[in-house]
Write a protein that holds these residues in place. Structure first.
Motif, PDB file in Angstrom:
ATOM      1  N   MET A 105       0.753  -1.075   0.060  1.00 35.58           N
ATOM      2  CA  MET A 105       0.538  -0.200   0.134  1.00 35.58           C
ATOM      3  C   MET A 105       0.826   1.043  -0.570  1.00 35.58           C
ATOM      4  O   MET A 105       0.625   2.441  -0.337  1.00 35.58           O
ATOM      5  CB  MET A 105      -0.905  -0.010   1.150  1.00 35.58           C
ATOM      6  N   LEU A 106       2.483   1.140   0.236  1.00 34.90           N
ATOM      7  CA  LEU A 106       2.969   2.416   0.360  1.00 34.90           C
ATOM      8  C   LEU A 106       3.392   2.389  -1.396  1.00 34.90           C
ATOM      9  O   LEU A 106       3.335   1.531  -1.561  1.00 34.90           O
ATOM     10  CB  LEU A 106       4.270   1.960   1.469  1.00 34.90           C
ATOM     11  N   PRO A 107       3.617   3.254  -1.182  1.00 32.30           N
ATOM     12  CA  PRO A 107       4.174   4.278  -2.968  1.00 32.30           C
ATOM     13  C   PRO A 107       4.718   2.555  -3.405  1.00 32.30           C
ATOM     14  O   PRO A 107       5.130   2.590  -5.229  1.00 32.30           O
ATOM     15  CB  PRO A 107       4.740   5.454  -2.915  1.00 32.30           C
ATOM     16  N   GLU A 108       6.268   3.764  -2.724  1.00 32.34           N
ATOM     17  CA  GLU A 108       7.225   2.324  -3.601  1.00 32.34           C
ATOM     18  C   GLU A 108       7.338   0.856  -3.262  1.00 32.34           C
ATOM     19  O   GLU A 108       8.037   0.021  -3.849  1.00 32.34           O
ATOM     20  CB  GLU A 108       8.560   2.863  -2.253  1.00 32.34           C
ATOM     21  N   PRO A 113       5.021  -7.577  -5.699  1.00 29.03           N
ATOM     22  CA  PRO A 113       5.018  -8.510  -5.443  1.00 29.03           C
ATOM     23  C   PRO A 113       5.058  -9.088  -3.735  1.00 29.03           C
ATOM     24  O   PRO A 113       4.390 -10.184  -3.256  1.00 29.03           O
ATOM     25  CB  PRO A 113       5.430  -9.920  -6.269  1.00 29.03           C
ATOM     26  N   ASN A 114       6.273  -9.041  -3.642  1.00 27.10           N
ATOM     27  CA  ASN A 114       7.179  -9.443  -2.124  1.00 27.10           C
ATOM     28  C   ASN A 114       6.529  -8.594  -0.934  1.00 27.10           C
ATOM     29  O   ASN A 114       6.657  -9.675   0.157  1.00 27.10           O
ATOM     30  CB  ASN A 114       8.228  -8.859  -1.902  1.00 27.10           C
ATOM     31  N   ALA A 115       5.555  -7.537  -1.063  1.00 24.21           N
ATOM     32  CA  ALA A 115       5.449  -6.493  -0.565  1.00 24.21           C
ATOM     33  C   ALA A 115       3.619  -7.013  -0.213  1.00 24.21           C
ATOM     34  O   ALA A 115       2.574  -6.445   0.229  1.00 24.21           O
ATOM     35  CB  ALA A 115       4.836  -5.441  -0.596  1.00 24.21           C
ATOM     36  N   MET A 116       3.267  -7.814  -1.253  1.00 24.33           N
ATOM     37  CA  MET A 116       1.556  -8.275  -1.238  1.00 24.33           C
ATOM     38  C   MET A 116       1.179  -9.774  -0.009  1.00 24.33           C
ATOM     39  O   MET A 116       2.612 -10.157   0.699  1.00 24.33           O
ATOM     40  CB  MET A 116       1.036  -8.387  -2.841  1.00 24.33           C
ATOM     41  N   PHE A 117       0.444  -9.985  -0.270  1.00 22.12           N
ATOM     42  CA  PHE A 117      -0.027 -11.284   0.710  1.00 22.12           C
ATOM     43  C   PHE A 117       0.004 -11.836  -0.493  1.00 22.12           C
ATOM     44  O   PHE A 117      -0.103 -12.205  -1.262  1.00 22.12           O
ATOM     45  CB  PHE A 117      -1.808 -11.136   1.412  1.00 22.12           C
ATOM     46  N   VAL A 118       0.784 -13.365   0.821  1.00 18.11           N
ATOM     47  CA  VAL A 118       0.845 -14.030  -0.055  1.00 18.11           C
ATOM     48  C   VAL A 118       0.055 -15.631  -0.319  1.00 18.11           C
ATOM     49  O   VAL A 118      -0.234 -16.310   0.891  1.00 18.11           O
ATOM     50  CB  VAL A 118       2.684 -14.647   0.496  1.00 18.11           C
ATOM     51  N   LEU A 119      -0.341 -15.688  -0.813  1.00 17.19           N
ATOM     52  CA  LEU A 119      -1.777 -16.134  -0.760  1.00 17.19           C
ATOM     53  C   LEU A 119      -1.828 -18.113  -0.739  1.00 17.19           C
ATOM     54  O   LEU A 119      -0.813 -18.284  -0.147  1.00 17.19           O
ATOM     55  CB  LEU A 119      -2.009 -16.414  -2.079  1.00 17.19           C
ATOM     56  N   TRP A 120      -2.091 -18.443   0.180  1.00 16.09           N
ATOM     57  CA  TRP A 120      -1.904 -19.789   0.720  1.00 16.09           C
ATOM     58  C   TRP A 120      -1.641 -21.115  -0.454  1.00 16.09           C
ATOM     59  O   TRP A 120      -1.005 -21.348   0.355  1.00 16.09           O
ATOM     60  CB  TRP A 120      -3.949 -19.939   1.050  1.00 16.09           C
TER      61      TRP A 120
END
Length: 559
Positions: A105-108, A113-120
């Motif tokens: 959610m931060l601009p940088e 993808p590593n800053a996102m939710f890692v799906l089950w």
């Protein structure tokens, strides 16, 4: 005036909002919205089993699904919404800053993808899971013992370690970690301090090795021995967890205005979809609830007296209060179920999508060609099913394992891949499809057998989810293979209904979850009964499945 609640069910591909009369269980309105970025395949790499979801997807469908569902209701219903609750997939964690904001959610980090939710179903952390298992076996305490004794690549710590190692920018910025069943309630209640996020007993107990025996999460020295970059995370995470029947707060002003609801609406604690789905299906002791979709999650509840100090081997955990407070929640499941059929459909789609358009393009425009292609693809499973169910059990020459996406339980092993045996020159597509259906049923029997071998009695089986409602062939095959009757829940929204039950309990409409179940349950639409002859035939075939599985695991994928 009646009281109403909203149950929000966040699945792998979409989220659904369900509005329910909390005092009768009547389902008044529903809305399903697909995650826009996920639908485009963004941030995912199937070749390396990387599956990531952007937190903006979750927020956008939250607003649009709730508002669409509310628009179907009369003003008096909207004015009398008293509670809202979430269930989500899991383990699906993301790194956050000190405010509890996922880094994507931060601009940088917006496109990282590593800053996102890692799906089950992300299996990029297989190596890290193995390291955790080795450390657990060497430690004075086996911190995985309440999670079946085998830690999975699908779970919290393995994913966290993998991302920290892979991405130095994330490692430098990350302050804490949150499961998304915890993050969404925090968003709605306006939490801006990660330490104030209410942590889910369900998520933390089943996937993060949280347990009261060792005062919460595994100790710092254990975690750091696996990965030094975890230093400090335990202190910045949490000690206590809460069951989902307890309120975490009320709608903050921002989200009350976005959704058109009162700030008096109570927000319940979050939990995983299948655990709330079991509640929505009316789970009781000695009942196995199967949430059947792209994968399966198998959930049971047991009394303290039934479980005592027993550690059930090879499942996805036993956690006090993870399903119904006051009972121990038990979880198992298959890493792929509907995904097995989807894989075969994609194989058969190849000529339809890559050859047929070139043949049709001379006489038709692109829109007409695309429509024909989609029409054919949509009928593949339907036609396969019609032909496969005509094949007598004893005439089936094919045998398959269900490990297309690894094995979740019994005994997690994400390194495994599926196998199919028994090809002849006369093999047909329906025969292969039947073998795949039987394979998913055999995987079900392996789970049932493990529970019963470990002393957990199963008297009843309940099926929920799209496949349970829409595929009699699959359900009857499963029924015959496990040789137990299966009831099908009378709603395609059992997980959202379970979330609504938790919302009603948190809002004070009911004193406990069991009271909400008694009033709000949907009942059952159908019951499958084993065919005696087929059950006997499948008992013999199951032994061959075990032999093929043993060969697959020991010879082809020796661990």
């Amino acid at each position: 005036m009646s009281k109403y609640v909203i149950g929000l069910d966040y699945g792998s591909d979409s989220a659904r909002a369900l509005i329910v009369n909390a005092e009768t269980g009547e389902q008044l309105a529903t809305s399903v919205k697909y995650y826009p970025r996920w639908k485009q395949g963004l941030y995912c790499n199937p070749k390396i089993n990387q599956w990531r979801q952007h937190p903006k997807d979750y927020l956008e469908v939250l607003e649009s699904s709730v508002k669409e569902a509310l628009a179907q209701c009369t003003p008096d219903v909207v004015q009398n919404i008293v509670g809202i609750a979430f269930d989500t997939t899991g383990s699906t964690p993301a790194f956050t800053d000190e405010n509890g904001t996922p880094l994507a959610m931060l601009p940088e980090f917006g496109e990282n993808p590593n800053a996102m939710f890692v799906l089950w179903k992300d299996h990029t952390a297989i190596a890290e899971a193995e390291e955790i298992n080795e450390a657990c076996k060497k430690a004075s305490v086996d911190y995985s013992k309440y999670e079946g004794g085998i830690y999975s690549a699908e779970w919290f710590w393995a994913k966290a370690i993998h991302v920290l190692r892979q991405d130095p920018y994330i490692a430098a910025k990350a302050y804490s970690i949150v499961e998304y069943c915890e993050w969404l309630p925090a968003v709605l209640t306006g939490v801006t301090d990660v330490k104030k996020i209410v942590r889910s007993r369900c998520a933390c107990g089943h996937k993060a090795m949280w347990h009261t025996d060792w005062n919460g999460l595994p100790p710092e020295d254990f975690l750091v021995s696996i990965e030094p970059k975890l230093k400090g995370f335990r202190e910045r995470l949490f000690t206590d967890t809460e069951t989902a029947d307890k309120p975490v707060g009320h709608l903050c002003k921002e989200w009350a205005e976005k959704l058109g609801l009162s700030q008096n609406v109570v927000v319940a604690g979050g939990a995983y979809d299948c655990h709330m789905g079991a509640v929505g299906a009316g789970v009781t002791p000695h009942t196995l609830v199967r949430v059947i979709g792209t994968s399966t999650c198998d959930v049971m509840v047991a009394s303290y007296d039934d479980v005592k100090n027993k550690c059930i081997k090879g499942i996805c955990g036993q956690v006090d209060g993870s399903v119904i407070p006051g009972m121990v929640g038990l979880e198992a499941g298959q890493s792929s179920f509907g995904d097995v059929y989807a894989m075969f459909r994609r194989v058969l789609e190849y000529p339809v999508r890559n050859i047929l358009p070139t043949i049709l393009s001379n006489g038709k425009n692109k829109e007409e060609v695309d429509a024909i292609v989609e029409q054919v693809c949509d009928k593949i499973i339907i036609e396969l099913t019609k032909e496969a169910e005509k094949i007598p059990v004893e005439e089936s020459t094919m045998l398959a394992t269900d490990w297309i996406n690894g094995r979740r339980t019994p005994d997690a092993n994400q390194l495994l891949k599926g196998t199919i045996a028994g090809f002849t020159l006369g093999t047909t597509a329906p025969q292969i499809f039947r073998a795949l259906v039987e394979a998913t049923a055999f995987g079900t029997k392996a789970i049932v057998d493990r529970f019963e071998e470990e002393g957990v009695r199963i008297d009843n089986v309940i099926g929920i989810g799209g496949i349970a409602l829409k595929s009699p062939f699959v359900m009857q095959t499963m029924c015959d293979v496990i040789n137990k009757p299966i009831k099908v829940c009378n709603t395609d929204q059992a997980c959202a209904l379970g979330a609504a039950m938790f919302a009603a309990t948190a809002a004070g409409v009911y004193n406990k979850v069991e009271d909400a179940i008694a009033v709000m349950n949907s009942g059952f639409s159908k019951e499958y009964v084993p065919n005696k002859a087929n059950a006997e035939a499948y008992a013999r075939l199951y032994k061959q499945y075990l032999c093929l599985g043993d060969f697959t695991e020991k010879q082809l994928f020796n661990r």
